[in-house]
Design a protein around this motif. Structure first.
Motif, PDB file in Angstrom:
ATOM      1  N   GLN A 185      25.337  15.070 -14.246  1.00 17.68           N
ATOM      2  CA  GLN A 185      24.676  14.024 -13.459  1.00 17.68           C
ATOM      3  C   GLN A 185      23.180  14.176 -13.643  1.00 17.68           C
ATOM      4  OE1 GLN A 185      25.580  13.918  -9.241  1.00 17.68           O
ATOM      5  NE2 GLN A 185      23.874  12.517  -8.849  1.00 17.68           N
ATOM      6  N   GLN A 229      24.874  18.910 -11.183  1.00 19.74           N
ATOM      7  CA  GLN A 229      26.217  18.408 -10.866  1.00 19.74           C
ATOM      8  C   GLN A 229      26.812  17.752 -12.105  1.00 19.74           C
ATOM      9  OE1 GLN A 229      26.697  16.546  -6.889  1.00 19.74           O
ATOM     10  NE2 GLN A 229      24.478  16.679  -6.767  1.00 19.74           N
ATOM     11  N   ARG A 230      28.130  17.725 -12.160  1.00 20.44           N
ATOM     12  CA  ARG A 230      28.833  17.078 -13.268  1.00 20.44           C
ATOM     13  C   ARG A 230      29.809  16.058 -12.732  1.00 20.44           C
ATOM     14  NH1 ARG A 230      28.433  19.518 -18.324  1.00 20.44           N
ATOM     15  NH2 ARG A 230      27.129  21.368 -18.298  1.00 20.44           N
ATOM     16  N   ASP A 231      30.090  15.034 -13.538  1.00 18.03           N
ATOM     17  CA  ASP A 231      31.052  14.038 -13.087  1.00 18.03           C
ATOM     18  C   ASP A 231      32.463  14.438 -13.526  1.00 18.03           C
ATOM     19  OD1 ASP A 231      31.471  13.302 -15.717  1.00 18.03           O
ATOM     20  OD2 ASP A 231      30.131  11.580 -15.607  1.00 18.03           O
ATOM     21  N   ALA A 232      33.429  13.570 -13.207  1.00 13.82           N
ATOM     22  CA  ALA A 232      34.838  13.896 -13.440  1.00 13.82           C
ATOM     23  C   ALA A 232      35.133  14.123 -14.918  1.00 13.82           C
ATOM     24  CB  ALA A 232      35.719  12.770 -12.892  1.00 13.82           C
TER      25      ALA A 232
END
Lengths: 409, 409
Positions: free
Chosen positions: B265, B257-260
């Protein structure tokens, strides 16, 4: 009497306050036992007893007992050993050699079963022995005691952590993670997860969903509730038991490892749930597995739990010295609010009854929240703080240097 | 002056003490700012600024500021937003409309970069603006400040937890788990893992092995050390950074997952390591991923960190009101022991330099332990306790009810 000495040993998973029980028991023995009667400790539970690795607990003085009461984990070491037939004679020989007339075994369900075994072995050998099971477990699954020493502190730690993590989640949910899942221990009972529910003061506060082993996990229903919660509050905090099971009673997640008593090692349900939430709902998730942290966090214990742990150890000695045999000192609740309790002797056999699980009426009908009845039971158990001394910024835990018993050949 | 108002906003992952910075900054503004000059807060960082979701921080009084300082997480909410070209005009319009002449942005590396962007946008538009980056991050990776507010508390929490879990592990290692692995945050720097090293007072105490991103992970070497440690002490406690990398700089584990802001992540390296240890050495393992717990644990903060967090907020205001422009209030170390420090203004550009990583000489030659130099740097940062008020057994955290700014059409 001939066998005037006693033995104290610790069993199973540790708690933040089991050493308070030890300190209370040792202090009571020093004050109350007949002159010359000694209190031995066995290292690593009954394993150390069989191997005659004994220490002299009567030699500990007040400053060491204070220090012991502030240190988490089990100072003497523990085990999850089940006595084997070929060990029976050895057990009786060691007890006899040290003139041990009373065994205090401090642990959870495994220790209670071991107490039953020890008693049966001694009786079969015609060896007079008083067997006392001193309760301890963060799982809170021992029947007949209002709470198990160790549980209140783990409950306080987890509810505090859940409250803190929920605030964290809420701060960035607008543009980042929307779901946080905290995994709790407790094996096949959901007491610790239920206790997390104490963190929510009003409906919008986490935890929004509790997942206990007492309620079979329904993925569709759970995901629907997560989405509803995120839609309503912007985020969703979940507490989930390591022993969560599916509709057919199967464990949702286990490590595949087993402990010495053959029980499965649990852990890992939080990342499993987080992966389901992300895959099905697309929400970014964070999760935490506190593991050992929740049962050794002496820096954040319940003063009520500390008092009960200590009193349980003291009562074990006083009740035994008063002549009671084959019992367990258990906590009896006299009133909810203000909480009042005392300690009474329960027969050993009753304590080895099946594990106690969270009653249905302690949860709301949907099973996802704590009910008023659940809150009434749990609330007093986490009350009060009792901080350890700190040194250089860290808790100054010190395990006393126990004196080994020298064995004459 | 025309633009006499100021704006305060919070960015990125929260800390246990960022609200102490907020409280210090607000209190200083109330005391020092010219009559009539207002301090606004933006909800959810610059996202809320762009959306004109503003609150009146000047309206908060002492009891609310006290309460704020005791509450973890980010009271105003945060974001990890990178300003887009189409948002530039909007940003300037909102600043102008509220006559904001100073922006205090409280965060880590992302906030420092955002400060650079905000300054460039204002300058391009000919809008006079003073931009102040107020440092905060548990990662401790901002250069030019002795420590980042938030780090000392997370460090204290993790070192305490490691000490507690190591005692737990030692109690049952004879017959059960021999290895415990605590995963720390910190992204691509290993400051938090290094700080876990403070828990060990002598060689036998945990943590026995530190795994930092600054040292490429070598599985064979690691497993050899684990086996040697278990052979020698009976058990092995490990602290491992979430950002651990292999020989070619690749992350050993990431969630995908990646953040904004597009960053990956992290999380999950502890169970990955535990599986390797069990598969290769046959040891039963326990592991913990503290995740949010380590950065929101206001119940166990460093009093030194709280003081620095608060002082950083106060200094931001005082230095800005004294006429300094485009700076960051950073902590300067004057002495190690006893620790003495003050706060000075560093130019904004310097703070946006590449992240600061743990120097080689802070670890022993093998990279697995804290060196004397590392201990000298880290030790003072975790000193002192500062407990929040408790109510009904739990920390009584309360986020003030901020007053929204009503927007005249």
């Amino acid at each position: 009497t001939q066998n005037c000495n006693a033995l104290y040993a610790q069993a199973g998973g540790v708690t933040a306050v089991i050493n308070s029980t030890a300190a209370g028991l040792i202090a009571a023995w020093r004050q109350q036992a007949p002159a010359g009667a000694r209190l031995f400790g066995a290292r690593d539970g009954i394993v150390g007893l069989l191997e005659e690795r004994l220490v002299d607990l009567s030699a500990l003085h007040e400053p060491e007992l204070d220090m012991l009461g502030y240190s988490p984990s089990a100072a003497l070491g523990t085990c999850r050993h089940v006595l084997q037939p070929e060990e029976h004679a050895r057990l009786v020989a060691v007890l006899q050699r040290h003139r041990i007339g009373t065994v205090f075994y401090n642990g959870g369900g495994g220790a209670a079963r071991a107490c039953g075994d020890i008693l049966a072995i001694a009786q079969a050998a015609g060896y007079p022995l008083n067997v006392v099971h001193v309760p301890k477990t963060i799982d809170n699954d021992i029947p007949d005691t209002d709470a198990c020493p160790g549980f209140g502190s783990a409950a306080k730690y987890l509810a505090t952590s859940l409250r803190e993590a929920s605030l964290d989640l809420a701060a960035m949910a607008g543009s980042s993670s929307k779901v946080f899942i905290l995994e709790t221990m407790g094996r096949y009972s959901g007491w610790l997860t239920a206790a997390c529910g104490l963190a929510a003061r009003h409906p919008g506060e986490g935890p929004h969903i509790l997942l206990l082993p007492e309620r079979p996990f329904d993925e569709e229903r759970f995901l629907r509730r997560v989405r509803e919660t995120v839609d309503r509050y912007g985020h969703c905090a979940v507490a989930a038991s390591e022993g969560l099971t599916g509709a057919n009673g199967e464990l949702l997640h286990a490590t595949g490892q087993r402990d010495a008593a053959g029980d499965r090692q649990l852990g890992g349900v939080a990342p499993w749930l987080a992966a389901r939430v992300t895959a099905r709902l697309g929400y970014k998730c964070h999760w935490s597995v506190a593991d050992y942290l929740q049962r050794s966090a002496r820096h954040l214990v319940s003063a009520t739990d500390v008092a009960q742990a200590r009193a349980t150890g003291q009562a074990a000695v006083m009740i035994a010295l008063a002549g009671e045999r084959h019992f367990s000192p258990v906590i009896r609740r006299l009133a909810d609010d203000p909480y009042r309790w005392d300690i009474v002797a329960a027969p050993l056999a009753v304590v080895t009854a099946p594990e106690r699980r969270v009653p249905a009426d302690f949860l709301t009908a949907d099973g996802y929240q704590l009910s008023a009845a659940g809150r009434r039971y749990l609330a007093p158990l986490i009350v009060g703080e009792d901080y350890p001394p700190f040194r250089d910024g860290l808790p100054d835990y010190r395990i006393p240097a126990f004196t080994d018993i020298s064995l004459s050949p």
